[in-house]
Design an enzyme around this catalytic site. Structure first.
Site, PDB file in Angstrom:
ATOM      1  N   GLY A  60      -2.428  -8.936   9.065  1.00  0.00           N
ATOM      2  CA  GLY A  60      -1.686  -9.324   7.870  1.00  0.00           C
ATOM      3  C   GLY A  60      -0.744 -10.487   8.104  1.00  0.00           C
ATOM      4  O   GLY A  60      -0.082 -10.942   7.178  1.00  0.00           O
ATOM      5  N   HIS A  61      -0.685 -10.969   9.372  1.00  0.00           N
ATOM      6  CA  HIS A  61       0.206 -12.084   9.713  1.00  0.00           C
ATOM      7  C   HIS A  61      -0.569 -13.348  10.078  1.00  0.00           C
ATOM      8  O   HIS A  61       0.004 -14.279  10.652  1.00  0.00           O
ATOM      9  CB  HIS A  61       1.099 -11.701  10.896  1.00  0.00           C
ATOM     10  CG  HIS A  61       1.869 -10.447  10.705  1.00  0.00           C
ATOM     11  ND1 HIS A  61       2.731 -10.278   9.652  1.00  0.00           N
ATOM     12  CD2 HIS A  61       1.906  -9.288  11.405  1.00  0.00           C
ATOM     13  CE1 HIS A  61       3.273  -9.066   9.727  1.00  0.00           C
ATOM     14  NE2 HIS A  61       2.772  -8.445  10.775  1.00  0.00           N
ATOM     15  N   HIS A 223       7.395  -7.703   7.442  1.00  0.00           N
ATOM     16  CA  HIS A 223       6.705  -6.587   6.809  1.00  0.00           C
ATOM     17  C   HIS A 223       7.467  -6.154   5.567  1.00  0.00           C
ATOM     18  O   HIS A 223       7.298  -5.055   5.065  1.00  0.00           O
ATOM     19  CB  HIS A 223       6.586  -5.393   7.750  1.00  0.00           C
ATOM     20  CG  HIS A 223       6.095  -5.778   9.103  1.00  0.00           C
ATOM     21  ND1 HIS A 223       6.933  -6.112  10.128  1.00  0.00           N
ATOM     22  CD2 HIS A 223       4.839  -5.910   9.577  1.00  0.00           C
ATOM     23  CE1 HIS A 223       6.207  -6.425  11.190  1.00  0.00           C
ATOM     24  NE2 HIS A 223       4.948  -6.314  10.886  1.00  0.00           N
TER      25      HIS A 223
END
Lengths: 336, 203
Positions: A60-61, A223
């Site tokens: 997700g990064h 996050h």
């Protein structure tokens, strides 16, 4: 609440389908060992006598972490689920592929889950007589006070810190030296971010925090961890000034010193806005007589579709300058 | 009635069903003070643990717990992976290589799981973590409390985390802003204790 719009097939398959695409797109840079679908290895990185640099963390990064796997930077990455540390097995798989007999250095952002899983992996490698040491990155200055640096999170400044360690390993330095340079790089790297809107997990497609239109949150984590201050959205210059002031307040730079700068998109904030911020960073640093040795502007450490940006500054010395300038060739990042 | 390997497989399946049902609720709790993924990790972990447990065809209770541990860990990683994997391995060790034990041994399972989580996470009571549900449950279980009292101790422990400031994990960065929100890991822990207590009460 409506679900967010994403181009996915199945939220639970998103990470594995992304990896299939990455391997298909970059076959000259990356491969995966048999039976290790969550370990991504540099084609030309690992070699005999070289310290293996293994990075990793949640997905997700992107391009963090796997985009920084390549000759001259990380030898392998362990890939977790979205925003979740990889389990120990992919970390072990990555380490075995990266192992050149000179030891392994684990580097990852300082999060409780990552620490537990990488520590378990190190214990498993010890049983195979492979030494694995760890340097966690703690560059997010908004995440804990200055006197509690060891509690801070690792965020976008990772790219500079990994780069320095990767160069040291590529120069065939010993595990002691690579570890020392990694710690030194981390000690001299400072990041702070601002979030303008939430991201959402592919499994839920729900915004993972509430941030009303017209507001921003300074210091938010990658996050969506709440930051230090929430307030009305301000201009690029005002936000950049607040971040640069915080970084300069910690960095202790003298006139004439050099830095590397990263203006990073958290996902959906476009290059136009990043360059507007960079213009202000450059103006502020020039006013303080601090020289920008190198600048990166773009998405380097994202939080899926979160809007917002972060600014990272590495305070250079001769050694770190050499390490940053050393060539590397990764699927999503190149120097030289 | 003794607690058998098929009872353990059924218990793990119950845990998976419960976590699936509570996924979005746990994610919402996590969104207030963390990164909103706790429900996803618990669902994936328990579903994988239950599936791995069902694949053990001729094993002991310890074999099943070990398979569940590996299944959970490899499915999620995250924080809950190492914590529940260690908890399951300790639980398996507590029951030993037996195919059937007296149902009262589930008290030792609760105690062993709490110890495993404390060992792996290096946390203590009062730090706003899942241990704040596990420790009171373990205390009640070893003191011989009846199943409903053990479950209540875990639930009260989880509720009490609302009044705590997080000292560990992602929420620790919030400082006082974590006040007023329960720790999602403690809430899911109380749910798990509740399922084990139901098995303890069955006769």
């Amino acid at each position: 609440m409506d679900q967010t719009q994403k181009l996915i097939n199945d939220g639970n398959a998103a990470v594995d389908e992304m990896l299939t695409g990455i391997i298909a797109a970059h076959p000259n840079h990356l491969w995966r060992p048999d039976n290790a679908p969550r370990a991504v290895v540099a084609r030309h990185g690992p070699r005999e006598g070289k310290v293996g640099l293994v990075i990793g963390g949640g997905s997700g990064h992107e391009p963090t972490f796997l985009g920084f796997v390549g000759k001259g930077l990380a030898d392998a990455a362990a890939v977790g689920n979205v925003f979740a540390s990889p389990p120990p097995q992919p970390v072990v798989d990555a380490a075995l592929a990266a192992n050149g007999g000179a030891g392994i250095l684990f580097m990852y952002g300082n999060y409780a889950g990552d620490v537990m899983n990488f520590d378990m992996a190190a214990e498993m490698l010890e049983m195979e007589s492979i030494e694995a040491r760890t340097v966690v990155t703690t560059d997010d200055i908004a995440s804990a006070p200055r006197d509690a640096r060891e509690k801070r999170r690792g965020v976008a400044g990772n790219v500079f810190i990994f780069k320095a360690a990767g160069a040291a390993a590529d120069m065939m330095m010993s595990l002691d030296e690579v570890e020392r340079i990694a710690r030194h790089a981390n000690d001299r790297t400072y990041t702070m971010g601002v979030a303008l809107s939430a991201c959402s997990l592919p499994q839920t497609r729900r915004p993972n925090f509430e941030l009303p239109v017209g507001e921003m949150e300074i210091g938010m984590g990658i996050h969506g961890e709440p930051g230090v201050r929430r307030g009305p959205l301000q201009s690029a210059n005002a936000v950049t000034d607040e971040i640069v002031d915080a970084i300069l307040g910690e960095m202790n730079a003298k006139a004439g010193d050099s830095v590397a700068v990263l203006v990073n998109s958290l996902g959906s904030t476009p290059l136009m806005e990043l360059y507007i911020m960079h213009a202000r960073v450059a103006e502020r640093l020039a006013a303080a007589d601090i020289r920008i040795h190198s600048a990166l502007v773009g998405p380097y450490c994202t939080s899926m579709e979160m809007a917002g940006a972060s600014i990272s500054v590495m305070h250079l010395d001769d050694e770190l300058t050499t390490m940053l300038d050393h060539p590397c060739d990764c699927a999503m990042f190149r120097v030289g | 009635m003794d607690f058998t390997t098929s009872d353990l497989q059924a218990l793990l399946t119950d845990l998976a069903d419960l976590m699936r049902a509570e996924r979005d609720h746990l994610c919402a709790l996590d969104g207030a003070i963390g990164d909103a993924d706790h429900g996803i990790a618990m669902e994936q972990g328990m579903v994988a643990a239950a599936a791995a447990a069902r694949e053990v065809t001729d094993g002991t209770l310890q074999d099943i717990f070990n398979a569940a541990a590996k299944g959970f860990l490899n499915a999620v990683g995250a924080s809950s992976g190492p914590l529940y994997a260690t908890a399951f391995m300790r639980a398996g060790k507590a029951l030993g290589p037996e195919k059937s034990v007296p149902r009262d041994s589930l008290r030792q399972v609760i105690v062993a799981m709490a110890e495993g989580i404390a060992h792996r996470g290096k946390a203590e009571a009062g730090q706003k973590t899942m241990l704040d549900a596990w420790l009171p449950a373990a205390e009640a279980a070893s003191a011989g409390a009846d199943p409903s009292a053990i479950a209540a101790a875990a639930t009260e422990g989880a509720e009490a985390t609302s009044g705590m400031v997080a000292a560990l994990g992602r929420a620790a960065r919030l400082g006082d802003r974590s006040l007023g929100h329960p720790d999602p890991g403690a809430v899911s822990a109380a749910m798990i204790v509740g399922v084990i207590c139901k098995a303890l009460a069955a006769s």
